[in-house]
Design an enzyme around this catalytic site. Structure first.
Site, mmCIF file in Angstrom:
data_model
loop_
_atom_site.group_PDB
_atom_site.id
_atom_site.type_symbol
_atom_site.label_atom_id
_atom_site.label_comp_id
_atom_site.label_asym_id
_atom_site.label_seq_id
_atom_site.Cartn_x
_atom_site.Cartn_y
_atom_site.Cartn_z
ATOM 1 N N HIS A 177 0.820 -1.220 0.000
ATOM 2 C CA HIS A 177 0.000 0.000 0.000
ATOM 3 C C HIS A 177 0.855 1.272 0.000
ATOM 4 O O HIS A 177 0.668 2.170 0.823
ATOM 5 C CB HIS A 177 -0.969 -0.010 1.174
ATOM 6 C CG HIS A 177 -2.031 -1.057 1.070
ATOM 7 N ND1 HIS A 177 -3.114 -1.111 1.916
ATOM 8 C CD2 HIS A 177 -2.194 -2.102 0.206
ATOM 9 C CE1 HIS A 177 -3.879 -2.142 1.584
ATOM 10 N NE2 HIS A 177 -3.328 -2.762 0.547
ATOM 11 N N GLU A 218 -12.860 1.766 -5.651
ATOM 12 C CA GLU A 218 -13.567 3.031 -5.841
ATOM 13 C C GLU A 218 -12.911 3.907 -6.896
ATOM 14 O O GLU A 218 -11.695 3.837 -7.108
ATOM 15 C CB GLU A 218 -13.596 3.825 -4.530
ATOM 16 C CG GLU A 218 -14.293 3.140 -3.378
ATOM 17 C CD GLU A 218 -14.255 3.949 -2.095
ATOM 18 O OE1 GLU A 218 -14.875 3.524 -1.113
ATOM 19 O OE2 GLU A 218 -13.597 5.023 -2.090
ATOM 20 N N TYR A 263 -9.842 -9.462 3.568
ATOM 21 C CA TYR A 263 -9.548 -10.589 2.676
ATOM 22 C C TYR A 263 -9.914 -11.930 3.296
ATOM 23 O O TYR A 263 -10.279 -12.871 2.593
ATOM 24 C CB TYR A 263 -8.068 -10.572 2.288
ATOM 25 C CG TYR A 263 -7.679 -9.354 1.494
ATOM 26 C CD1 TYR A 263 -8.127 -9.170 0.191
ATOM 27 C CD2 TYR A 263 -6.876 -8.367 2.053
ATOM 28 C CE1 TYR A 263 -7.780 -8.043 -0.534
ATOM 29 C CE2 TYR A 263 -6.521 -7.238 1.339
ATOM 30 C CZ TYR A 263 -6.965 -7.082 0.051
ATOM 31 O OH TYR A 263 -6.635 -5.957 -0.663
#
Length: 482
Positions: free
Chosen positions: A262, A356, A377
């Site tokens: 990330h 998104e 997850y």
């Protein structure tokens, strides 16, 4: 404790014909059973379903990221069993001990290893695209192969003379010349090529033709004793031939973390002349995105030299980082300026579900992780809220997750009927999404190039052609066919 876990795993694998010898010192020898366990039709179906549900979003629904992989924790049956059951949190790999039984994990290990073998035997990652004509709702097009020989082209930029700059995730920066030569550029920053980190995006200064300045985002590395830390960073440099000069780090996310996922990170100059930088939450789901005192989980806005614009939303707020433009972002890996509305659009990876598209607005909160349309997850609930006062809603949601990456808006007249639409690469489902756009609204979606591969980046070239980078395939150009 480690030895007990090794013996437990060995006994489990032994029960299914998948076992290793444990030496007296606790180390393992090679498996004593040469052939993989054969799953029954019912077991294979269960394993496939579990793989798609729990693994496919990150690793590709056809096991693409496992092909020719550099296995950091080993690739044996025992290694995979341990990794799936107990996870590697610093690398974004959750533990599935509470989600899957040991038997299901063993079946999943067999499914993965057999799938890798089949993919390698079939030449996975070597898709042949030349000559094939593809049909969209509005036009036909073919694919021309432009660049091959690189593994993961993470970012692309076009120079005024027609050359291309390409970032390779492993840590290299290349120039691809008009006469089809691939030349490495010296002076790129050191990166931590682990997990989702590496050399990431590349962006030209708006006045590149005059100053030759470029920007690189990457996972910077710092070694603190025996601990290796990393963060998302941005370097500014001057491109002189095939070398970078006057390198300067103008953005360095805080704090440095042990995690390897990330990072974000895309770069885009806005109509205001400022540089926008996306940074993922670095795995700090509950601690980073809503905390204005850290860089992770934000979109940042800085001047071309790294200094802070005076009108940034939190520039005068105590305990807030002045570079923050938006917050509550999870892991934005696509960003582009809408040429019609002059707004910057980003796409973000959700967890399991809830990817998104957001239009970023000054000082807005996009909700992660107090609001989400996905779950974790391993199936656990992150938040029961899908909307909340004070949180800006996305303009598009993907459930199940497609793992969106690079994005670009279609401009010019080459692609009739596509003008103004956004193109988004899918890593998980391996397609190019044409997101139909009307102003600041999404009106539909068409999925193109199904199973082309993991589409990492999308760019419009100055000559009006669309280029996509596909992992382990190369850089391809979409050419309309009359």
């Amino acid at each position: 404790m480690v030895k007990f876990k090794q013996i437990t795993a060995a006994l489990l694998f032994s029960a299914m014909g998948l076992y290793s010898c444990i030496n007296s010192n606790g180390s393992k020898t090679a498996p004593v059973v040469a052939d993989e366990e054969v799953l029954s039709e019912e077991e294979a179906a269960i394993a496939k379903n579990n793989y798609i549900n729990y693994c496919g979003g990150c690793h590709g629904r056809e096991l693409q990221t496992f092909i020719n992989r550099n296995w950091q924790h080993g690739s044996s049956r025992e290694n995979l069993f341990e990794g799936i059951k107990h996870g590697y949190p610093n690398q974004g790999m959750p533990a599935f001990a509470s989600t899957l039984s040991d038997k299901e994990i063993i079946q999943l290990v067999t499914y993965i290893r057999q799938g890798i073998k089949n993919q390698e035997n079939n030449g996975a990652g070597q898709e042949q695209n030349s000559g094939k004509v593809y049909q969209s709702d509005e036009l036909s097009f073919r694919l021309d192969t432009v660049v091959t020989g690189l593994n993961i082209v993470w970012g692309m930029a076009f120079l005024p003379n027609g050359d291309m700059l390409l970032t390779e995730k492993s840590g290299k920066l290349y120039r691809f010349t008009q006469n089809k030569q691939l030349q490495q550029i010296e002076g790129a920053p050191e990166v931590l090529d682990q997990g989702q980190g590496g050399m990431l995006d590349v962006e030209l200064h708006p006045a590149f033709a005059q100053n030759n300045v470029i920007y690189l985002s990457y996972s910077a590395v710092k070694r603190d004793g025996g601990t290796t830390l990393s963060t998302t960073a941005v370097m500014r440099a001057r491109l002189e031939g095939n070398a970078l000069k006057d390198q300067k780090v103008i953005f360095e996310g805080q704090p440095w973390e042990r995690t390897r996922h990330h990072y974000g990170s895309r770069l885009e100059f806005g109509p205001d002349g400022f540089l926008y930088v996306t940074m993922g939450d670095r795995g700090g789901t509950k601690t980073n995105p809503q905390n204005l005192g850290v860089s992770a989980g934000k979109v940042h806005r800085i001047k071309e030299d790294g200094s802070i614009p005076a009108d940034n939303p939190f520039v005068n707020q105590r305990d807030a980082l002045p570079s923050i433009f938006t917050y509550g972002n999870r892991n934005p890996q696509g960003m582009a300026l809408n040429p019609d509305t002059k707004e910057i659009w980003i796409n973000e990876h959700g967890p399991k579900g809830g990817d998104e598209i957001n239009i970023i607005q000054k000082g807005h909160n996009y909700g992660w992780a107090i609001v989400t349309h996905g779950i974790d997850y391993n199936g656990s609930i992150i938040s029961d809220l899908k909307q909340k006062e004070g949180v800006t809603d996305p303009v598009k949601i993907w459930t199940p997750s497609i793992a969106p990456s690079g994005t670009a808006f279609v401009t010019g007249n080459r692609y009739k009927g596509w003008q103004g639409d956004a193109l988004v690469g899918s890593l998980s489902f391996r397609f190019l999404s044409r997101v139909k756009v009307d102003g600041n609204k999404v009106t539909g979606e068409e999925r193109l190039l199904q199973d082309i591969g993991r589409v990492r980046d999308v760019k419009m070239s100055p000559d009006g052609y669309i280029y996509i980078s596909v992992e382990k395939v190369g850089v391809l150009r979409l050419v309309p066919v009359n």
